[in-house]
Design a protein around this motif. Structure first.
Motif, PDB file in Angstrom:
ATOM      1  N   SER A   4       5.532   2.492  -5.646  1.00  0.00           N
ATOM      2  CA  SER A   4       6.560   1.921  -6.508  1.00  0.00           C
ATOM      3  C   SER A   4       7.743   1.448  -5.676  1.00  0.00           C
ATOM      4  O   SER A   4       7.884   1.780  -4.500  1.00  0.00           O
ATOM      5  CB  SER A   4       7.033   2.963  -7.520  1.00  0.00           C
ATOM      6  OG  SER A   4       7.702   4.022  -6.856  1.00  0.00           O
ATOM      7  N   GLU A   5       8.617   0.684  -6.324  1.00  0.00           N
ATOM      8  CA  GLU A   5       9.814   0.180  -5.645  1.00  0.00           C
ATOM      9  C   GLU A   5      10.662   1.335  -5.117  1.00  0.00           C
ATOM     10  O   GLU A   5      11.160   1.307  -3.998  1.00  0.00           O
ATOM     11  CB  GLU A   5      10.624  -0.680  -6.611  1.00  0.00           C
ATOM     12  CG  GLU A   5      11.778  -1.430  -5.970  1.00  0.00           C
ATOM     13  CD  GLU A   5      11.421  -2.857  -5.600  1.00  0.00           C
ATOM     14  OE1 GLU A   5      12.098  -3.413  -4.723  1.00  0.00           O
ATOM     15  OE2 GLU A   5      10.465  -3.405  -6.175  1.00  0.00           O
ATOM     16  N   ALA A  45       0.191   5.661   6.710  1.00  0.00           N
ATOM     17  CA  ALA A  45      -0.768   6.583   6.102  1.00  0.00           C
ATOM     18  C   ALA A  45      -0.252   7.138   4.776  1.00  0.00           C
ATOM     19  O   ALA A  45      -1.046   7.470   3.886  1.00  0.00           O
ATOM     20  CB  ALA A  45      -1.078   7.720   7.068  1.00  0.00           C
ATOM     21  N   ARG A  46       1.063   7.212   4.621  1.00  0.00           N
ATOM     22  CA  ARG A  46       1.640   7.738   3.384  1.00  0.00           C
ATOM     23  C   ARG A  46       1.401   6.816   2.191  1.00  0.00           C
ATOM     24  O   ARG A  46       1.509   7.247   1.029  1.00  0.00           O
ATOM     25  CB  ARG A  46       3.141   7.971   3.555  1.00  0.00           C
ATOM     26  CG  ARG A  46       3.476   9.070   4.560  1.00  0.00           C
ATOM     27  CD  ARG A  46       4.960   9.221   4.751  1.00  0.00           C
ATOM     28  NE  ARG A  46       5.629   9.600   3.491  1.00  0.00           N
ATOM     29  CZ  ARG A  46       6.947   9.608   3.318  1.00  0.00           C
ATOM     30  NH1 ARG A  46       7.739   9.231   4.313  1.00  0.00           N
ATOM     31  NH2 ARG A  46       7.468   9.984   2.168  1.00  0.00           N
ATOM     32  N   ILE A  47       1.074   5.550   2.462  1.00  0.00           N
ATOM     33  CA  ILE A  47       0.755   4.644   1.357  1.00  0.00           C
ATOM     34  C   ILE A  47      -0.736   4.306   1.344  1.00  0.00           C
ATOM     35  O   ILE A  47      -1.159   3.315   0.738  1.00  0.00           O
ATOM     36  CB  ILE A  47       1.595   3.355   1.417  1.00  0.00           C
ATOM     37  CG1 ILE A  47       1.419   2.637   2.765  1.00  0.00           C
ATOM     38  CG2 ILE A  47       3.066   3.668   1.188  1.00  0.00           C
ATOM     39  CD1 ILE A  47       2.100   1.284   2.819  1.00  0.00           C
ATOM     40  N   GLY A  48      -1.514   5.125   2.036  1.00  0.00           N
ATOM     41  CA  GLY A  48      -2.966   4.950   1.984  1.00  0.00           C
ATOM     42  C   GLY A  48      -3.529   4.035   3.045  1.00  0.00           C
ATOM     43  O   GLY A  48      -4.721   3.710   3.001  1.00  0.00           O
ATOM     44  N   GLY A  49      -2.721   3.592   3.998  1.00  0.00           N
ATOM     45  CA  GLY A  49      -3.205   2.700   5.046  1.00  0.00           C
ATOM     46  C   GLY A  49      -3.857   3.471   6.180  1.00  0.00           C
ATOM     47  O   GLY A  49      -3.514   4.618   6.453  1.00  0.00           O
ATOM     48  N   ARG A  50      -4.788   2.848   6.870  1.00  0.00           N
ATOM     49  CA  ARG A  50      -5.494   3.480   7.982  1.00  0.00           C
ATOM     50  C   ARG A  50      -5.811   2.433   9.040  1.00  0.00           C
ATOM     51  O   ARG A  50      -5.656   1.228   8.811  1.00  0.00           O
ATOM     52  CB  ARG A  50      -6.782   4.145   7.498  1.00  0.00           C
ATOM     53  CG  ARG A  50      -7.792   3.207   6.855  1.00  0.00           C
ATOM     54  CD  ARG A  50      -8.974   3.965   6.277  1.00  0.00           C
ATOM     55  NE  ARG A  50      -9.986   3.064   5.729  1.00  0.00           N
ATOM     56  CZ  ARG A  50      -9.961   2.561   4.500  1.00  0.00           C
ATOM     57  NH1 ARG A  50      -8.966   2.878   3.670  1.00  0.00           N
ATOM     58  NH2 ARG A  50     -10.933   1.760   4.080  1.00  0.00           N
ATOM     59  N   LEU A  82      -6.509  -1.076   3.797  1.00  0.00           N
ATOM     60  CA  LEU A  82      -6.291  -0.395   2.531  1.00  0.00           C
ATOM     61  C   LEU A  82      -7.558  -0.487   1.701  1.00  0.00           C
ATOM     62  O   LEU A  82      -8.350  -1.424   1.856  1.00  0.00           O
ATOM     63  CB  LEU A  82      -5.135  -1.038   1.756  1.00  0.00           C
ATOM     64  CG  LEU A  82      -3.702  -0.827   2.278  1.00  0.00           C
ATOM     65  CD1 LEU A  82      -2.746  -1.714   1.480  1.00  0.00           C
ATOM     66  CD2 LEU A  82      -3.290   0.630   2.155  1.00  0.00           C
ATOM     67  N   ASP A  83      -7.733   0.467   0.788  1.00  0.00           N
ATOM     68  CA  ASP A  83      -8.885   0.395  -0.099  1.00  0.00           C
ATOM     69  C   ASP A  83      -8.800  -0.817  -1.013  1.00  0.00           C
ATOM     70  O   ASP A  83      -9.808  -1.470  -1.302  1.00  0.00           O
ATOM     71  CB  ASP A  83      -8.982   1.674  -0.944  1.00  0.00           C
ATOM     72  CG  ASP A  83      -9.400   2.874  -0.104  1.00  0.00           C
ATOM     73  OD1 ASP A  83      -9.946   2.662   1.000  1.00  0.00           O
ATOM     74  OD2 ASP A  83      -9.166   4.020  -0.545  1.00  0.00           O
ATOM     75  N   ALA A  84      -7.596  -1.114  -1.504  1.00  0.00           N
ATOM     76  CA  ALA A  84      -7.375  -2.263  -2.374  1.00  0.00           C
ATOM     77  C   ALA A  84      -5.937  -2.724  -2.192  1.00  0.00           C
ATOM     78  O   ALA A  84      -5.064  -1.958  -1.796  1.00  0.00           O
ATOM     79  CB  ALA A  84      -7.632  -1.909  -3.837  1.00  0.00           C
ATOM     80  N   VAL A  85      -5.696  -4.002  -2.503  1.00  0.00           N
ATOM     81  CA  VAL A  85      -4.374  -4.591  -2.300  1.00  0.00           C
ATOM     82  C   VAL A  85      -3.913  -5.266  -3.582  1.00  0.00           C
ATOM     83  O   VAL A  85      -4.639  -6.084  -4.172  1.00  0.00           O
ATOM     84  CB  VAL A  85      -4.391  -5.623  -1.151  1.00  0.00           C
ATOM     85  CG1 VAL A  85      -3.018  -6.261  -0.988  1.00  0.00           C
ATOM     86  CG2 VAL A  85      -4.826  -4.970   0.153  1.00  0.00           C
ATOM     87  N   GLY A  86      -2.708  -4.911  -4.024  1.00  0.00           N
ATOM     88  CA  GLY A  86      -2.096  -5.538  -5.186  1.00  0.00           C
ATOM     89  C   GLY A  86      -0.677  -5.961  -4.876  1.00  0.00           C
ATOM     90  O   GLY A  86      -0.221  -5.924  -3.730  1.00  0.00           O
ATOM     91  N   ALA A  87       0.058  -6.357  -5.906  1.00  0.00           N
ATOM     92  CA  ALA A  87       1.417  -6.860  -5.721  1.00  0.00           C
ATOM     93  C   ALA A  87       2.328  -5.807  -5.096  1.00  0.00           C
ATOM     94  O   ALA A  87       3.165  -6.123  -4.233  1.00  0.00           O
ATOM     95  CB  ALA A  87       1.979  -7.331  -7.063  1.00  0.00           C
ATOM     96  N   GLU A 146       1.536  -3.307  -3.089  1.00  0.00           N
ATOM     97  CA  GLU A 146       1.204  -3.128  -1.676  1.00  0.00           C
ATOM     98  C   GLU A 146       1.742  -4.299  -0.838  1.00  0.00           C
ATOM     99  O   GLU A 146       2.297  -4.087   0.246  1.00  0.00           O
ATOM    100  CB  GLU A 146      -0.316  -3.032  -1.492  1.00  0.00           C
ATOM    101  CG  GLU A 146      -0.946  -1.742  -2.007  1.00  0.00           C
ATOM    102  CD  GLU A 146      -1.159  -1.754  -3.516  1.00  0.00           C
ATOM    103  OE1 GLU A 146      -1.476  -0.705  -4.079  1.00  0.00           O
ATOM    104  OE2 GLU A 146      -1.004  -2.837  -4.130  1.00  0.00           O
ATOM    105  N   ARG A 147       1.575  -5.511  -1.350  1.00  0.00           N
ATOM    106  CA  ARG A 147       2.056  -6.673  -0.595  1.00  0.00           C
ATOM    107  C   ARG A 147       3.573  -6.634  -0.421  1.00  0.00           C
ATOM    108  O   ARG A 147       4.092  -6.922   0.659  1.00  0.00           O
ATOM    109  CB  ARG A 147       1.626  -7.962  -1.299  1.00  0.00           C
ATOM    110  CG  ARG A 147       0.108  -8.170  -1.317  1.00  0.00           C
ATOM    111  CD  ARG A 147      -0.260  -9.522  -1.914  1.00  0.00           C
ATOM    112  NE  ARG A 147      -1.712  -9.675  -1.952  1.00  0.00           N
ATOM    113  CZ  ARG A 147      -2.441  -9.484  -3.036  1.00  0.00           C
ATOM    114  NH1 ARG A 147      -1.858  -9.116  -4.184  1.00  0.00           N
ATOM    115  NH2 ARG A 147      -3.753  -9.629  -2.992  1.00  0.00           N
ATOM    116  N   ARG A 148       4.270  -6.299  -1.486  1.00  0.00           N
ATOM    117  CA  ARG A 148       5.738  -6.240  -1.404  1.00  0.00           C
ATOM    118  C   ARG A 148       6.185  -5.169  -0.413  1.00  0.00           C
ATOM    119  O   ARG A 148       7.001  -5.420   0.485  1.00  0.00           O
ATOM    120  CB  ARG A 148       6.318  -5.937  -2.780  1.00  0.00           C
ATOM    121  CG  ARG A 148       7.850  -5.888  -2.806  1.00  0.00           C
ATOM    122  CD  ARG A 148       8.392  -5.261  -4.081  1.00  0.00           C
ATOM    123  NE  ARG A 148       8.064  -3.845  -4.147  1.00  0.00           N
ATOM    124  CZ  ARG A 148       7.226  -3.301  -5.020  1.00  0.00           C
ATOM    125  NH1 ARG A 148       6.615  -4.056  -5.909  1.00  0.00           N
ATOM    126  NH2 ARG A 148       6.985  -1.998  -5.002  1.00  0.00           N
TER     127      ARG A 148
END
Length: 407
Positions: free
Chosen positions: A9-10, A41-46, A119-124, A126-128
């Protein structure tokens, strides 16, 4: 960490960026990359990679470090990382187990490199968040670079001469972009350059630019270039006119090196609001005016003696640019290199290369200048026996005192 448990989230993003900024401030350079990987990693990135441009602008080289994914260097041309770097925009590549993201690392408008992660999936969201994170990472890398050799060593792909080390330390960022004007420069041979250099500054609505070529080779040329750029910067900061800048540089070179040494130079003022340009050409080939991708003409000016010969009043020529115009400045190493058969490369061949590349879609000043430099090197048979420097200005115009408006 499951996708359902990740907060992007923001509000979380603001806390994440704030925590990174707070920790990075006092962290030693070698721990910056692991810290970045930890926060991603805290936002699910690897599989996080930090890719830095090598000095020849051919490869994006992975920065080594704990918790980082260190693979092979990626070519700037024809790779997802290269596209993100040259276009200054995120690139997403679907993979079997997620999406590989390549995010440009921008310090202002200067491209530092690329951050890659999966990332497993990318949405708005994640991009922001990742776009903002990449901007912060670029700022941190530039700050830490000022007091470590770690990033320099990663970018260096072959032995570098002492003179080249001096020249690279003199340079401003290779790219600058504001709505009214964009600039980019490139030095060849990247690991052996000696006497060529350039400098610029945007002060209020005036772009100040200098391109120089000190006579000779090796440390003597590098020493002259250092004095010339130092004198130019001093004059720029205390004087106003091009004539005063030229006179101050001329005096500095003649006093330090005597009458047998000189530096050729081009000095410019460009009003970024109106496109009015003042030019002093002290021994350089005339710049090329490029409009709609094609060379329109050379920007001729009365010849002024090279810097260091002493005492001449420079001849100043005025030109007016149209929106979208590009001005290409170059040193004589571009056109004097001998090609097959022994003839000089020449201005006509340079113009033909510019026009041919101008028929292709533009990717921006930085990418287009890099492509031109590498094309010219290929046309010369890969030879660069003398310094060969390019500097490009792209003018668009408009008011220079606007503010960004928050949504």
């Amino acid at each position: 960490m499951s996708e359902e448990s990740v907060d992007r989230s923001e509000g979380f993003g603001e806390r994440l960026l704030g925590a990174l900024l707070d920790q990075a401030r006092l962290m030693p350079p070698q721990l910056i990359a692991p810290l970045i990987a930890q926060e991603v990693a805290r936002i699910g990135g690897r599989d996080v990679s930090i890719l830095l441009q090598d000095y020849a602008q051919e490869l994006l080289v992975p920065l080594p470090g704990r918790k980082l994914h260190v693979g092979q260097p990626e070519p700037v041309a024809d790779s997802p990382a290269g596209r993100a770097f040259l276009r200054a925009e995120a690139v997403e590549v679907p993979k079997a187990h997620g999406v590989r993201m390549y995010l440009p690392l921008l310090d202002g408008s200067d491209q530092v490199g690329v951050m890659a992660l999966t990332l497993d999936a990318v949405g708005a969201d994640e991009r922001r968040l990742l776009g903002r994170l990449a901007n912060l990472v670029a700022d941190v890398l530039v700050t830490k670079n000022a007091y470590t050799d770690q990033f320099f060593l990663a970018r260096r792909r072959e032995p570098m001469s002492v003179s080249a080390e001096i020249q690279w330390s003199l340079l401003p960022p290779l790219t600058m972009s504001v709505p009214q004007v964009k600039v980019a420069g490139i030095l060849e041979p990247a690991y052996r350059v000696a006497g060529d250099s350039f400098d610029y500054a945007l002060n209020d609505n005036i772009l100040h630019m200098a391109l120089i070529d000190a006579m000779g080779h090796g440390l003597d040329a590098a020493a002259m270039a250092t004095i010339a750029i130092g004198a130019y910067r001093h004059a720029r900061r205390v004087f106003i006119s091009l004539a005063e800048k030229y006179a101050f540089m001329d005096d500095a070179i003649s006093r330090q090196f005597g009458p047998d040494h000189f530096v050729t130079a081009q000095l410019m003022h460009v009003n970024i609001s109106t496109g009015e340009m003042e030019l002093v050409n002290a021994g350089h080939p005339a710049p090329l005016l490029i409009r709609d991708g094609q060379v329109v003409r050379q920007l001729e000016s009365a010849t002024t003696l090279p810097v260091g010969f002493g005492g001449e009043v420079p001849r100043i020529r005025q030109h007016t640019l149209q929106p979208g115009d590009r001005v290409l400045c170059y040193t004589d190493g571009i056109i004097e290199e001998h090609v097959a058969g022994g003839e000089p490369f020449g201005e006509d061949r340079l113009i033909r290369c510019v026009n041919r590349l101008g028929e292709e879609p533009t990717e921006g000043v930085r990418a287009d200048l890099r492509r031109l430099s590498h094309t010219l090197k290929g046309e010369r048979g890969g030879r660069t026996s003398d310094d060969a420097t390019l500097f490009m200005i792209e003018w668009h115009g408009g008011p220079a005192d606007h503010f960004a408006v928050l949504d």
